[in-house]
Design a protein around this motif. Sequence first.
Motif, PDB file in Angstrom:
ATOM      1  N   ARG A  44      46.278  36.541  36.793  1.00  0.00           N
ATOM      2  CA  ARG A  44      46.364  37.540  35.727  1.00  0.00           C
ATOM      3  C   ARG A  44      45.682  37.081  34.446  1.00  0.00           C
ATOM      4  NH1 ARG A  44      49.678  41.669  36.667  1.00  0.00           N
ATOM      5  NH2 ARG A  44      50.091  42.023  34.470  1.00  0.00           N
ATOM      6  N   SER A 167      39.452  43.736  35.350  1.00  0.00           N
ATOM      7  CA  SER A 167      40.696  43.228  34.773  1.00  0.00           C
ATOM      8  C   SER A 167      41.164  44.085  33.603  1.00  0.00           C
ATOM      9  CB  SER A 167      40.509  41.784  34.281  1.00  0.00           C
ATOM     10  OG  SER A 167      39.728  41.750  33.099  1.00  0.00           O
ATOM     11  N   ILE A 189      43.613  43.455  40.601  1.00  0.00           N
ATOM     12  CA  ILE A 189      44.546  44.048  39.643  1.00  0.00           C
ATOM     13  C   ILE A 189      44.834  45.482  40.059  1.00  0.00           C
ATOM     14  CG2 ILE A 189      44.921  44.690  37.224  1.00  0.00           C
ATOM     15  CD1 ILE A 189      44.965  41.674  37.776  1.00  0.00           C
TER      16      ILE A 189
END
Length: 222
Positions: A44, A167, A189
């Motif tokens: 992340r 992202s 994602i």
Amino acid sequence: MDQGPGVLFDVDGTLVDSNYLQVAAWLRALQSVGLDAPAWRLHRALGRTGRELVGDVVGDAGLERFDEISGVHAREVDATADRLRRTRGAAELVRAVAARGARTVLATSASAESLEALRRVLDLDDVLTAVTSAEDVERSKPHPEPVRTALASGGVDPAHAVFVGDSVWDVQAAAAAGLPCVGLLCGGIGADELLAAGAVELYDDPADLLDHLDASALRRAW
């Protein structure tokens, strides 16, 4: 340089299927100095500069030994360079955008060393207008500086520009710079997160976007 329409592309996770190799490299680098982090947190944090990524994930303990961590990470990335591959349709998408007269710019937070390997895999230098990396900016995404730097380097008119990324950081940085961002799911994602961050459209990967190219938000660039 006169301004013209253009498309800015993130690289890791967007045009090159490298995100999970990056996660493994950062994990080994942290473990080499006795630190650890869940792989999902590293995933992340991808898209930020190395120093910001380490700071986000392990805090001051990592920043204090960042030079060591960064060195191991670089060696791990180099050792897996032969496993890098383009995401499906990546080269074809960029070439199709260039063929429509739009300027094409790579806007990545990768280091200069990592970028060399990524560019070799992409093999697109003949149709790229400009390339910017972590070496060209002081702040990484989601700060708008990387997007603004890429616009300036490519001579791209912000009023006729689109960002393509995988992202949340890509989407937020583009929005902060006043650009719409088309999100790709190939970086891992989720769709809900990309839409919540402000992505104007979502596609599975570059090949999916290419199949819908002239009906997509990228038509703003031609």
